[in-house]
Design a protein around this motif. Structure first.
Motif, PDB file in Angstrom:
ATOM      1  N   ALA A 439       4.683  73.221  94.067  1.00  0.00           N
ATOM      2  CA  ALA A 439       4.820  72.483  95.328  1.00  0.00           C
ATOM      3  C   ALA A 439       4.874  70.985  95.089  1.00  0.00           C
ATOM      4  O   ALA A 439       4.190  70.447  94.215  1.00  0.00           O
ATOM      5  CB  ALA A 439       3.646  72.824  96.245  1.00  0.00           C
ATOM      6  N   ARG A 440       5.722  70.290  95.878  1.00  0.00           N
ATOM      7  CA  ARG A 440       5.807  68.836  95.858  1.00  0.00           C
ATOM      8  C   ARG A 440       4.587  68.236  96.559  1.00  0.00           C
ATOM      9  O   ARG A 440       3.819  68.954  97.225  1.00  0.00           O
ATOM     10  CB  ARG A 440       7.071  68.379  96.583  1.00  0.00           C
ATOM     11  N   PRO A 441       4.404  66.911  96.404  1.00  0.00           N
ATOM     12  CA  PRO A 441       3.262  66.289  97.072  1.00  0.00           C
ATOM     13  C   PRO A 441       3.250  66.498  98.587  1.00  0.00           C
ATOM     14  O   PRO A 441       2.187  66.520  99.201  1.00  0.00           O
ATOM     15  CB  PRO A 441       3.419  64.808  96.716  1.00  0.00           C
ATOM     16  N   ASP A 442       4.445  66.642  99.228  1.00  0.00           N
ATOM     17  CA  ASP A 442       4.487  66.860 100.673  1.00  0.00           C
ATOM     18  C   ASP A 442       4.319  68.326 101.051  1.00  0.00           C
ATOM     19  O   ASP A 442       4.457  68.709 102.202  1.00  0.00           O
ATOM     20  CB  ASP A 442       5.804  66.325 101.252  1.00  0.00           C
ATOM     21  N   GLY A 443       4.052  69.212 100.049  1.00  0.00           N
ATOM     22  CA  GLY A 443       3.828  70.616 100.342  1.00  0.00           C
ATOM     23  C   GLY A 443       5.066  71.478 100.282  1.00  0.00           C
ATOM     24  O   GLY A 443       4.967  72.700 100.385  1.00  0.00           O
ATOM     25  N   THR A 444       6.244  70.896 100.106  1.00  0.00           N
ATOM     26  CA  THR A 444       7.485  71.678 100.070  1.00  0.00           C
ATOM     27  C   THR A 444       7.747  72.180  98.655  1.00  0.00           C
ATOM     28  O   THR A 444       7.194  71.680  97.678  1.00  0.00           O
ATOM     29  CB  THR A 444       8.674  70.826 100.534  1.00  0.00           C
ATOM     30  N   ARG A 445       8.637  73.211  98.565  1.00  0.00           N
ATOM     31  CA  ARG A 445       9.088  73.738  97.270  1.00  0.00           C
ATOM     32  C   ARG A 445      10.609  73.633  97.226  1.00  0.00           C
ATOM     33  O   ARG A 445      11.304  74.621  97.131  1.00  0.00           O
ATOM     34  CB  ARG A 445       8.653  75.194  97.091  1.00  0.00           C
ATOM     35  N   SER A 446      11.087  72.391  97.315  1.00  0.00           N
ATOM     36  CA  SER A 446      12.535  72.192  97.381  1.00  0.00           C
ATOM     37  C   SER A 446      13.213  72.243  96.031  1.00  0.00           C
ATOM     38  O   SER A 446      14.436  72.219  95.938  1.00  0.00           O
ATOM     39  CB  SER A 446      12.835  70.832  98.040  1.00  0.00           C
ATOM     40  N   GLY A 447      12.420  72.303  94.945  1.00  0.00           N
ATOM     41  CA  GLY A 447      13.019  72.342  93.619  1.00  0.00           C
ATOM     42  C   GLY A 447      13.463  73.753  93.231  1.00  0.00           C
ATOM     43  O   GLY A 447      13.143  74.740  93.896  1.00  0.00           O
ATOM     44  N   SER A 448      14.216  73.821  92.130  1.00  0.00           N
ATOM     45  CA  SER A 448      14.702  75.116  91.639  1.00  0.00           C
ATOM     46  C   SER A 448      14.122  75.483  90.277  1.00  0.00           C
ATOM     47  O   SER A 448      14.281  76.604  89.815  1.00  0.00           O
ATOM     48  CB  SER A 448      16.235  75.091  91.534  1.00  0.00           C
ATOM     49  N   GLY A 449      13.476  74.539  89.610  1.00  0.00           N
ATOM     50  CA  GLY A 449      12.959  74.802  88.269  1.00  0.00           C
ATOM     51  C   GLY A 449      14.021  74.738  87.188  1.00  0.00           C
ATOM     52  O   GLY A 449      13.714  74.932  86.014  1.00  0.00           O
ATOM     53  N   LEU A 450      15.271  74.440  87.576  1.00  0.00           N
ATOM     54  CA  LEU A 450      16.355  74.415  86.582  1.00  0.00           C
ATOM     55  C   LEU A 450      16.336  73.144  85.754  1.00  0.00           C
ATOM     56  O   LEU A 450      16.874  73.128  84.640  1.00  0.00           O
ATOM     57  CB  LEU A 450      17.708  74.571  87.282  1.00  0.00           C
ATOM     58  N   GLY A 451      15.738  72.074  86.281  1.00  0.00           N
ATOM     59  CA  GLY A 451      15.714  70.813  85.537  1.00  0.00           C
ATOM     60  C   GLY A 451      14.984  70.954  84.223  1.00  0.00           C
ATOM     61  O   GLY A 451      15.508  70.595  83.158  1.00  0.00           O
ATOM     62  N   LEU A 452      13.746  71.490  84.258  1.00  0.00           N
ATOM     63  CA  LEU A 452      12.998  71.674  83.024  1.00  0.00           C
ATOM     64  C   LEU A 452      13.603  72.773  82.150  1.00  0.00           C
ATOM     65  O   LEU A 452      13.473  72.739  80.924  1.00  0.00           O
ATOM     66  CB  LEU A 452      11.538  72.013  83.349  1.00  0.00           C
ATOM     67  N   ALA A 453      14.262  73.772  82.765  1.00  0.00           N
ATOM     68  CA  ALA A 453      14.959  74.797  81.968  1.00  0.00           C
ATOM     69  C   ALA A 453      16.078  74.159  81.157  1.00  0.00           C
ATOM     70  O   ALA A 453      16.305  74.510  79.995  1.00  0.00           O
ATOM     71  CB  ALA A 453      15.500  75.891  82.878  1.00  0.00           C
ATOM     72  N   ILE A 454      16.794  73.207  81.771  1.00  0.00           N
ATOM     73  CA  ILE A 454      17.857  72.486  81.047  1.00  0.00           C
ATOM     74  C   ILE A 454      17.247  71.671  79.911  1.00  0.00           C
ATOM     75  O   ILE A 454      17.774  71.646  78.784  1.00  0.00           O
ATOM     76  CB  ILE A 454      18.639  71.597  82.017  1.00  0.00           C
TER      77      ILE A 454
END
Length: 484
Positions: A439-454
């Protein structure tokens, strides 16, 4: 029972049975073979002596002199030569054995089978017409026999070979040559010992070969087993597949077939995992866009219309970022290594990544700081910049407004530190998995996790590593490239 023990047991069983029968055949054939050779030589000897005795037997001199020198009868030439033979000194070395006595016994019978001459004076005047050697020879056949002096003792055996004595074309008598079999027994015993020693040595060498073959086979089979265990699950991109074991023959064919199967299964699991994760990630923005679109079809106040239009744009941008990163990760996963044709400076790559993220950082109210010079090495500049840029973007997402994202260079390593809430310890090992995010600091999960996978895939292509550490506050991600 394990494969190695089965192979070893089977090898020893087959080898032991074969060795037993081969040794048995060899040892069983030695004695009759030696005696056959001895009989062959005795046939020649008997026939030569029969020719030498023919004149004396026909003239009656052989029978007259058979009583011995004390009888007063003139001694025949044949008897004199046989006596000289019996008294002849001998000392012969035969293949390591010393022979110091002459062992032939010679006796002659007349046409009726009565003994008229005996070199040992044992059977003079006795009727030998029923003995096989004499009876068959008198009938014009080959006569020979083997008898024992002591019936229960095989070592007292004597071989008798007879030859006809001819006079005017008729059989006038029989000459028999006798030789104790014990005189050749020592040769038989030595041959059997040599065969036995050779067989045991062959068995020992075969056992060593069997152990070596078993160890070699089990070692290669275990390599195949370890390879199968290492690739039995679908790959999540965290590590490259292990190399195919280089084993010869059919085992090599099996290893290549396993690798082909692994590729097919991994490709299927990869696609299935992608579809599931992508479907999950697309549900939220698609649902948001659909909901906003349906509301925009109605008459709405200007403020609400603006809000829903903004939501459509934001969710579309989210979809676009997701698609772009999927394409980028897909291209990276197709590659086997980085392009390291020219040396690259980490400082240049970091500066380029900071410039690309500067505008987004200002929008979020986050400052970017770059420290250190870093090293140069055989790395691919575009991929290094992509990895650092993804780390900076991720740090911006988790940094609070007014925070600072620090990029630190030290030798072949680059670290990105944010001032966000950090990541729980249980989630640290999973960072870098596709579609895993917190979760982001604002409580959302707008990420995909692909950035760290790359980022992780870029480090794999360079032979480097990615280390994640939760700080106080924030998260610190360090990339360590393989040195030149």
């Amino acid at each position: 029972m394990r494969l190695g023990l089965r192979l070893l047991f089977a090898f020893f069983l087959i080898n032991g049975i074969a060795a037993f029968f081969v040794l048995r055949v060899f040892t069983a054939e030695i004695k009759p073979s030696v005696r056959e050779v001895m009989e062959d030589m005795m046939v020649d000897t008997a026939n030569i002596l029969a020719e030498l005795a023919s004149d004396d037997l026909a003239s009656g001199r052989l029978a007259a002199s058979a009583a011995g020198p004390g009888s007063g009868a003139p001694e025949s030439a044949f008897a004199r030569h046989v006596r000289a033979y019996a008294n002849r000194p001998i000392d012969a070395a035969i293949w390591g054995f010393s022979k110091q006595s002459l062992d032939f016994r010679i006796y002659v019978t007349d046409a009726t089978g009565r003994v008229v001459f005996d070199s040992e004076h044992k059977a003079l005047g006795q009727d030998y017409s029923q003995w096989r050697d004499v009876a068959r020879t008198l009938r014009g056949e080959y006569g020979a026999r083997a008898s024992r002096d002591v019936q229960q003792d095989d070592t007292t055996g004597v071989m008798y070979v007879a030859a006809p004595i001819l006079a005017n074309g008729q059989i006038a008598g029989v000459l028999t040559v006798a030789k104790p079999t014990r005189t050749v027994q020592r040769f038989i015993d030595r041959a059997e010992r040599k065969v036995l020693k050779g067989g045991l040595l062959l068995l020992a060498l075969s056992a060593l070969v069997g152990v070596a073959v078993t160890v070699w086979t089990v070692w290669h089979v275990r390599r195949l087993r370890d390879y199968a265990l290492s690739v039995q699950g679908p790959s999540d991109g965290a590590a490259p597949p292990p190399p195919v074991p280089q084993v010869p023959g059919e085992l090599g064919d099996l290893a290549r077939a396993m690798d082909h199967m692994r590729g097919r299964l991994e490709g299927r699991d990869y696609i299935e995992g992608y579809v599931r994760a992508l479907t999950h990630e697309l549900k939220s923005p698609v649902a948001a866009i659909r909901g906003a679109g349906e509301l925009l079809q109605d008459e709405l106040p200007a403020a609400d219309r603006q809000q829903f239009a903004t939501q459509v744009v934001e969710q579309s941008e989210r979809l676009q970022r997701l698609i772009d990163r999927l394409l980028e990760l897909s291209k990276l996963e197709q590659r086997q290594h980085a392009d390291t044709a020219a040396p690259v400076a980490l400082r240049d790559c970091a500066e380029r990544a900071v410039r690309q993220a500067q505008a987004r950082a200002r929008q979020r109210g986050v400052a970017l700081a770059l420290a250190g010079d870093g090293a140069s090495g055989p790395w691919e500049a575009e991929l290094v910049t992509l990895a650092i840029g993804n780390l900076i973007d991720n740090a911006i997402d988790f940094s609070p407004e007014g925070g600072t994202v620090r990029v630190e260079l030290a030798g072949p390593a680059v670290a990105v530190q944010d001032q966000g809430p950090g990541v729980p310890d249980y989630a640290l090992p999973r960072l870098g998995e596709r579609f895993f995010t917190t979760a982001r600091p604002d409580g959302t999960r707008s990420g995909s996790g692909l950035g760290l996978a790359i980022v992780r895939r870029v480090m794999q292509l360079h032979g480097g590593s990615m280390a994640v550490q939760s700080g106080s506050p924030g998260l610190r991600v360090e990339l360590r490239f393989a040195p030149a």
